[in-house]
Design an enzyme around this catalytic site. Structure first.
Site, PDB file in Angstrom:
ATOM      1  N   CYS A  44       1.952   0.684  -8.924  1.00  0.00           N
ATOM      2  CA  CYS A  44       3.100   1.202  -7.878  1.00  0.00           C
ATOM      3  C   CYS A  44       4.777   1.163  -9.188  1.00  0.00           C
ATOM      4  O   CYS A  44       5.222   2.319  -8.285  1.00  0.00           O
ATOM      5  CB  CYS A  44       2.863   0.394  -6.374  1.00  0.00           C
ATOM      6  SG  CYS A  44       2.962  -1.556  -7.177  1.00  0.00           S
ATOM      7  N   GLY A  65       1.051  -1.237  -0.356  1.00  0.00           N
ATOM      8  CA  GLY A  65      -0.074  -0.150   0.477  1.00  0.00           C
ATOM      9  C   GLY A  65       1.041   1.185   0.258  1.00  0.00           C
ATOM     10  O   GLY A  65       1.675   1.201  -0.777  1.00  0.00           O
ATOM     11  N   ASN A  66       0.427   2.361   0.543  1.00  0.00           N
ATOM     12  CA  ASN A  66       1.081   3.721   0.592  1.00  0.00           C
ATOM     13  C   ASN A  66       2.332   3.702   1.801  1.00  0.00           C
ATOM     14  O   ASN A  66       2.017   2.652   2.887  1.00  0.00           O
ATOM     15  CB  ASN A  66       0.128   5.071   0.350  1.00  0.00           C
ATOM     16  CG  ASN A  66      -0.444   5.284   1.345  1.00  0.00           C
ATOM     17  OD1 ASN A  66      -0.476   4.904   2.983  1.00  0.00           O
ATOM     18  ND2 ASN A  66      -1.775   4.569   0.976  1.00  0.00           N
ATOM     19  N   GLU A  68       5.483  -3.367   0.885  1.00  0.00           N
ATOM     20  CA  GLU A  68       5.573  -3.327  -0.545  1.00  0.00           C
ATOM     21  C   GLU A  68       5.315  -1.734  -0.523  1.00  0.00           C
ATOM     22  O   GLU A  68       3.655  -1.943  -0.682  1.00  0.00           O
ATOM     23  CB  GLU A  68       5.064  -4.319  -0.787  1.00  0.00           C
ATOM     24  CG  GLU A  68       6.261  -4.937  -0.914  1.00  0.00           C
ATOM     25  CD  GLU A  68       6.810  -5.738  -2.090  1.00  0.00           C
ATOM     26  OE1 GLU A  68       6.811  -4.704  -2.932  1.00  0.00           O
ATOM     27  OE2 GLU A  68       7.982  -6.002  -1.276  1.00  0.00           O
ATOM     28  N   VAL A  95       0.500   4.266   5.575  1.00  0.00           N
ATOM     29  CA  VAL A  95      -0.539   3.474   6.163  1.00  0.00           C
ATOM     30  C   VAL A  95       0.680   2.384   6.382  1.00  0.00           C
ATOM     31  O   VAL A  95       0.338   2.149   7.224  1.00  0.00           O
ATOM     32  CB  VAL A  95      -1.798   3.221   5.186  1.00  0.00           C
ATOM     33  CG1 VAL A  95      -2.111   1.516   6.108  1.00  0.00           C
ATOM     34  CG2 VAL A  95      -2.691   3.780   5.036  1.00  0.00           C
ATOM     35  N   GLY A  96       2.222   2.476   5.751  1.00  0.00           N
ATOM     36  CA  GLY A  96       2.645   1.590   6.646  1.00  0.00           C
ATOM     37  C   GLY A  96       3.213   1.744   7.826  1.00  0.00           C
ATOM     38  O   GLY A  96       3.404   1.267   8.379  1.00  0.00           O
TER      39      GLY A  96
END
Lengths: 507, 472
Positions: free
Chosen positions: A242, A186-187, A208, A190-191
């Site tokens: 991505c 994700g982004n 990732e 949020v990571g």
């Protein structure tokens, strides 16, 4: 509810079912069957989620999943086997190896742009490595998420691989539970939240993430081919990839030709009216639609720029002479908008890239191998494809992952298996041969100490150049001596040779 | 003391200059580090003796030699580790160059611990240097003599622009962690590890955690008691029990316990003489705080002391102590002991032993002593731990080919030998495509068609014995 699901998965894992390789193989084959049998439903779900064409579905998601399963099934025995390592004198007669073992219960949080491959590819590795896995598909790709929840229990063990759907509250609840590994796609915002949330349980993570993947076009390359490949990668899935080339870096002298080549390619790919092409996707939802549109506010596009919120449609859009400090260049675009930023030369491009966070991918279009090597050596990124885009993702022998802000950890093929395994160091000694051991025990004196230190010395075999040279010369000399000895023995045993060399010997 | 942000800034600038990349630079630095260790043996021994009363033999084996061995191993091999690793290809990429490049991460932070104050900070440093990074070292402030020595010697031998040592306590470390590093390598306790992870999450910094746990030692089946006793005693009381991989407690049957105790008693006498305190081969507890902690554990334990039990505050000495009749709920079984106290718990079966181990957090190592191969295999297959050693203790750490690290609560990530190099490297997947074969590429472009798709699916369909290709 989430807690119970995780507890059941853990109990199922602790039962030891997954330790048996045959069980893992059977689950993987079953997963393969699911993909083959349900292709049409998956394609429909994707069409509803993101207006993905049926060809894109096969191309971008299903083929990749199938290949990963085939690879895992074919290689599992090899991957799961103990891996012997180098010994020292003390352990010379012992078994020394690394044993890959399952971690336990893994949490896989998928993303919405490729809801099937980004959720199932980590799952394949998790199953192969013998873990249980809680799968949490993204709620933004709602149809795929619900379909996965309906399908997976019909093909896979329900307790070991449960699917949990829901939004932020459900995910937060999940993250409170203890996992042995969390795999998040994700982004970066949020990571960070995910990493901080699982810190409590000291859980390792694979992140990732994304970033702005730069695409450098050298002025002396085949622009037509380069732009075709870039156009394909940029506008597939409506730019929501991505590893899509986020922006172009090139010299001002070729900017117009680049734009023209892209324009021609867009015509070839989607026809004059992109909106009616069945092969062009849509933005996932209105929120992202507005996000992307706001990035190009105030700029005039040289190509595209049209949009239709009712369909979440944004035309393939190209902008030139984009200022480096514009908003467009601050965050990952994740949409069908392609800015071109001009740089004076390759060094300038390298400098530009290094001023920014490390991206997930770097693309270099250049025919000069030396220059390419230089650019790779002087930059950093998750991965690189030269003279094409995204293709490094498709080779499962290459580790796929980010670095810095683009992520941590790697996967695909065997790398997923290793990432979701614990590499356990094993030394199996025998209680015999105690005489060798005696030197290491107290009470200590110099002689014992020297023996003990020698027994533990590493490396046992000296790999230095000097030793290598010595070994080779000694072998050559020894071989020469053997040959000489053989000849002498043969002559001594009365060998008569009539060739001219020996005639001199006998006369 | 220089502000950590400015030190970090300096290291980042140096890294960006690219000076750490060439193999020759890394080799010189590694050779200098080897010289540091070899030329200052006496100073190192003195510092270790001051901190832990570490016997000379232990200091050589577990500190100086560990670092020297790893340095030799790395110096011999790191050039080959640095090379491009060409990967296998599929049909679509047959004409392309596909390889993995190992690249340094940038500026990494290595936080050491006090029980092996030299090797726990220098061993990670070896791999970090070999991988081409700049490094900030933060030795443990608890082992003060070694901390001071490192702060003095590192700048003398290694490049000051690339490798710095900072000294400070908990508050200082907290401030340090607010900065952005490209990797954090921490050895120590779980509580601090959580704080480090939280701090790392802010910057998305990858972390390696080398923690601890209670390493069980299962003794079962047919067994050569004297040998087992010797190896058990050696690994337990090495460094006065202050090793993260020391066997923490023993699980065995009552019969084995009864046979083991006299053997252990005999071994202790052989090793340390009648009075271990008077001899040179028994270490001391690091500081009064830990000495008090251990003495309190002994006092509160409901087990029976059958050997040792005495402690002397003046020199922080605790005798090698063995307890029996220890229950699972005993205070000694709650946390990692990290001292020369060995509780022996009895179990009735091997299954009971493995269940006991599995009820608890995954430890850094699991030990099993048995002459029976089936027993060893059963324990191996039914437990999980960072590492595993049958019929010995600790020595699996000395093999640079084995990854040393934990799992679950005992940590994640691993190092030693090439594993350290990999920990501090980024594996960058690279594909250099050719310009040719654009005609084949056409299959993947829109406008999509059934026939193109069929060709692609055929070309990439799953075949049993070879790796399928994938064309996107």
């Amino acid at each position: 509810m989430e807690r119970q699901v995780v507890e059941r998965a853990r109990e199922a894992f602790l039962s030891g079912k997954t330790r048996v390789l045959e069980f893992r193989l059977q689950q993987l084959r079953s997963l393969q069957k699911m993909i083959t049998d349900r292709q049409a439903e998956i394609a429909t779900a994707l069409k509803q989620d993101i207006n993905r064409s049926q060809y894109d579905t096969a191309l971008f998601e299903l083929i990749g999943i199938e290949n990963e399963i085939t690879l895992a099934v074919g290689k599992l025995g090899e991957w799961a086997a103990p891996r012997p390592v180098e010994k020292n004198l003390l352990t010379i007669s012992d078994e020394v190896y690394v044993q890959p073992e399952p971690l336990g219960v893994v949490l896989i949080i998928g993303a919405w742009n490729y809801p099937w491959s980004l959720t199932l590819q980590p799952l394949i590795g998790a199953i192969a490595a013998g873990n249980a896995a809680v799968v949490k598909p993204s709620e933004l790709s709602e149809h795929s998420s619900l379909l996965l929840r309906a399908l997976l229990p019909r093909y896979l063990d329900q307790e070991l691989y449960p699917v949990v759907t829901g939004g932020v509250p459900e995910t937060q609840e999940l993250l409170k539970q203890r996992f042995d590994h969390v795999f998040y796609t994700g982004n970066s915002t949020v990571g960070k939240v995910v990493m901080a949330a699982v810190a409590r349980h000291l859980t390792p993570v694979t992140l990732e993430l994304g970033g702005k993947s730069p695409c450098y076009i050298d002025k002396n390359c085949d622009l037509r081919v380069a732009c075709r490949r870039i156009t394909w990668g940029k506008f597939a899935n409506c730019g929501q990839t991505c590893i899509a080339p986020d922006y172009i870096l090139c010299e001002p002298s070729i900017q117009s030709r680049v734009v023209e080549a892209i324009r021609q390619t867009l015509l070839e790919f989607y026809g004059a009216d992109t909106k009616s092409s069945p092969d062009y996707g849509r933005i996932i939802n209105l929120r992202h639609f507005h996000r992307v549109m706001s990035l190009i506010e105030g700029y005039t596009a040289v190509l595209g720029g049209q949009s239709d919120p009712s369909q979440c449609y944004i035309a393939p859009t190209v902008l030139k002479d984009v200022p480096p400090h514009s908003r467009l260049m601050q965050e990952e675009i994740f949409g069908p908008v392609l800015p071109i930023v001009t740089v004076s030369d390759m060094d300038d491009a390298i400098h530009f890239i290094n001023e920014r966070e490390k991206p997930l991918a770097l693309y270099i279009f250049c025919s000069d191998k030396t220059a390419v090597k230089k650019m790779i050596a002087e930059t950093s990124s998750g991965g690189v494809t030269v003279n094409d885009v995204m293709m490094h993702y498709t080779l499962s022998s290459l580790p796929f992952g980010g670095v810095g802000q683009s992520g941590t950890g790697r996967y695909h093929g065997k790398h997923t298996f290793d990432q979701l395994s614990h590499q356990r160091a094993c030394l199996v000694r025998s209680l015999g041969m105690e005489a060798v051991n005696l030197a290491r025990y107290p009470p200590q004196d110099r002689r014992r100490a020297r023996r003990a230190r020698l027994a533990l010395r590493s490396p046992m075999i000296d790999f230095s150049k000097r030793t290598f040279v010595w070994a080779v010369s000694a072998t050559v000399v020894a071989f020469g001596l053997v040959v000489t000895l053989t000849v002498i023995l043969l002559i001594a045993s009365g060998l008569n040779c009539t060739c001219w060399y020996w005639e001199g010997w006998y006369t | 003391m220089e502000d950590p942000s400015s030190i970090l800034h300096r290291l980042q600038k140096t890294f960006r200059s690219g000076v750490t990349i060439p193999e020759s630079f890394r080799r010189t630095q590694l050779q200098n580090l080897l010289a540091l260790v070899q030329e200052n043996e006496q100073l190192i021994l003195d510092a270790l003796h001051k901190d832990l009363s570490k016997p000379k033999f232990e200091a050589f084996l577990s500190e100086i030699d560990m670092v020297a061995n790893d340095l030799h191993y790395t110096l011999d091999n790191f050039y080959s580790w640095m090379q491009l690793e060409y990967s296998s290809k599929n049909l679509a990429t047959r004409m392309d160059k596909c390889f993995v490049r190992r690249e340094p991460l940038g500026v990494v932070l290595i936080i050491g611990a006090w029980n092996y104050p030299l090797h726990l900070i220098l061993l990670p440093l070896v791999g970090a240097i070999a991988a081409g990074n700049c490094v900030l070292l933060k030795p443990s402030e608890i082992s003060q003599a070694t901390e001071q020595l490192l702060a003095e010697l590192i700048p003398k031998y290694l490049s000051k622009d690339c490798y710095s040592v900072v000294c400070g306590g908990a508050e200082y470390t907290k401030a340090l962690l607010e900065n952005k590093f490209d990797h954090i390598f921490y050895t120590g306790s779980q509580a601090v590890a959580r704080t480090i992870l939280q701090a790392a999450a802010v910057h998305l910094t990858p972390v390696t955690l080398e923690l601890g746990g209670k390493c069980p030692c299962i003794i079962y089946g047919h067994i050569d008691i004297p040998s087992a006793a010797r190896r058990l005693v050696w690994s337990k009381f090495f460094n006065a029990g202050q090793s993260c991989v020391a066997p923490d407690y023993v699980l065995c049957s009552a019969e084995i316990r009864d046979a083991l105790l006299p053997a252990v008693r005999q071994t202790l006498k052989e090793f340390y003489g009648e009075d271990a305190r008077a001899g040179p081969d028994m270490g001391r507890i690091i500081n009064p705080h830990h000495w008090n902690r251990l003495m309190e554990l002994l006092e509160k334990s409901r087990g029976k002391v059958v050997m040792g039990g005495e402690g002397y505050q003046e020199d922080r000495y605790i005798a090698p102590t063995v307890l029996v009749d220890v229950e699972e709920s005993d205070i000694l079984m709650q946390e990692e002991i990290f001292g020369p106290i060995l509780p022996i718990l009895t179990v009735k079966s091997l299954e009971e032993a493995t269940d006991f181990v599995n009820r608890r957090a995954k430890p850094l190592a699991v030990y099993v002593f048995s002459d029976e191969h089936s027993v060893v295999t059963t324990v191996l297959e039914n437990t999980s731990s960072g590492g595993f050693c049958a019929n010995d203790g600790i020595v699996h750490m000395a093999l640079p080919g084995l990854p040393f690290g934990g799992v679950g609560a005992s940590g994640f990530g691993h190092y030693h030998g090439r594993w350290t190099f990999e920990t501090f490297s980024h594996r960058r997947g690279c594909m250099m495509r050719s310009w040719a074969l654009e005609k084949i590429n056409v299959l993947r472009y829109p406008p999509y068609s059934d026939s193109n798709l069929s060709w692609l699916r055929w070309a990439t369909s799953a075949k049993k014995s070879w790796i399928s290709c994938s064309i996107m």
